[in-house]
Enzyme design. Sequence first.
Site, mmCIF file in Angstrom:
data_model
loop_
_atom_site.group_PDB
_atom_site.id
_atom_site.type_symbol
_atom_site.label_atom_id
_atom_site.label_comp_id
_atom_site.label_asym_id
_atom_site.label_seq_id
_atom_site.Cartn_x
_atom_site.Cartn_y
_atom_site.Cartn_z
ATOM 1 N N GLY A 1 0.833 -1.186 0.000
ATOM 2 C CA GLY A 1 0.000 0.000 0.000
ATOM 3 C C GLY A 1 0.878 1.250 0.000
ATOM 4 O O GLY A 1 1.496 1.555 -1.013
ATOM 5 N N SER B 1 6.639 -4.280 -2.130
ATOM 6 C CA SER B 1 6.171 -2.961 -2.531
ATOM 7 C C SER B 1 6.315 -2.016 -1.323
ATOM 8 O O SER B 1 7.407 -1.894 -0.774
ATOM 9 C CB SER B 1 4.735 -3.061 -3.042
ATOM 10 O OG SER B 1 4.339 -1.883 -3.703
ATOM 11 N N TRP B 2 5.236 -1.331 -0.892
ATOM 12 C CA TRP B 2 5.330 -0.548 0.342
ATOM 13 C C TRP B 2 5.779 -1.426 1.500
ATOM 14 O O TRP B 2 6.461 -0.949 2.413
ATOM 15 C CB TRP B 2 4.004 0.126 0.668
ATOM 16 C CG TRP B 2 3.882 0.504 2.113
ATOM 17 C CD1 TRP B 2 3.149 -0.133 3.079
ATOM 18 C CD2 TRP B 2 4.555 1.582 2.779
ATOM 19 N NE1 TRP B 2 3.310 0.482 4.299
ATOM 20 C CE2 TRP B 2 4.169 1.545 4.146
ATOM 21 C CE3 TRP B 2 5.437 2.581 2.353
ATOM 22 C CZ2 TRP B 2 4.633 2.457 5.078
ATOM 23 C CZ3 TRP B 2 5.901 3.496 3.293
ATOM 24 C CH2 TRP B 2 5.505 3.436 4.640
ATOM 25 N N ASP C 1 8.201 -4.879 -13.832
ATOM 26 C CA ASP C 1 7.411 -4.218 -12.795
ATOM 27 C C ASP C 1 7.233 -2.756 -13.179
ATOM 28 O O ASP C 1 8.211 -2.005 -13.248
ATOM 29 C CB ASP C 1 8.135 -4.354 -11.453
ATOM 30 C CG ASP C 1 7.311 -3.886 -10.273
ATOM 31 O OD1 ASP C 1 6.413 -3.046 -10.465
ATOM 32 O OD2 ASP C 1 7.569 -4.351 -9.154
ATOM 33 N N HIS D 1 4.624 -6.712 -11.124
ATOM 34 C CA HIS D 1 4.736 -6.280 -9.733
ATOM 35 C C HIS D 1 4.149 -7.257 -8.707
ATOM 36 O O HIS D 1 4.669 -7.380 -7.603
ATOM 37 C CB HIS D 1 4.026 -4.927 -9.584
ATOM 38 C CG HIS D 1 4.108 -4.328 -8.220
ATOM 39 N ND1 HIS D 1 5.291 -3.893 -7.665
ATOM 40 C CD2 HIS D 1 3.146 -4.089 -7.285
ATOM 41 C CE1 HIS D 1 5.061 -3.406 -6.459
ATOM 42 N NE2 HIS D 1 3.768 -3.517 -6.206
#
Length: 320
Positions: free
Chosen positions: A45, A112-113, A268, A296
Amino acid sequence: MQRRELYPPIEPYATGFLERDSGHKLYFEQSGNPHGKPALFIHGGPGGGGDVNARRFFDPRRYRIVVFDQRGAGRSLPKGSLASNTTWHLVADIEHLRSHLGIERWLVFGGSWGSTLALAYAQSHPRAVTELVLRGIFMLRIEELHWFYQHGASEIFPDRWQGFLAPIPLAERDDLIAAYYRRLVGTDAEAQLEAARAWSLWEGATSSLLHNPQREADFAASEFALALARIEAHYFVHKGFFAREDQLLRGIETIRSIPAVIVQGRYDVVCPMTSAWELAKAWPEALLRVVPDAGHSAYEPGITHELILATDGFGPGGPR
């Protein structure tokens, strides 16, 4: 070699809420072997929340699997809250959760985050981390934000980009993150929801190498989109609450001795490979695994394969 797949679905053996400041109640769960090696899954996120498949990246016979939803995300309450919601509040939450569960040290897994927060946590509490498994590297630098939310990814998905531009008048498009943020924290509920869906759908539509209609539908759901878009825009407007944009790269010396695997999809678009490459150059002790046919998402076959190999390799007794 046949690609590894997720471990079979399992149910948590324990769930609960961790009460924190500003009224936040953080959902957490434990799965697998209560006496196994502790491992923490950090979702993306920010604002994405954990899902039921997060547990399946770990061998349930060997791991004590902990999943939690960050402030305002997933099953945590209040939904979408931005109060006292910064990277450093989340780092403190993770450390509080570790203490609450009586865990001395744990493997930390994030994509990711989740990779951003995993790096921030490990650099703040290196003695608490046994290993790191990182995927789709995102270090929340200005160039990374500009690529996905201003110009870059727009050249690869021009059709989808039109949907992202739609809620923002031409006069405000010189800074799309700021324009979205104004709507997402504003009082016009209709404008807020329109912006949230457009923001979230842009991410959902670009997260896989191949078109994934179910992912797009999930990201367009109102409740999910509102939490994701509000919290992401909040973090991005504030540049991740870092003292300097290269903070995570500069902090590598703190975690250099922690065994780590970096998994990155070659194609990605959300978090381009440049960030993983620069992280690996700064941290040659970490193992970089580039997946040649992936974007991704952690659920693309090649990404899943490498993540499972990493957790198996770090599990008690080594690879299976």
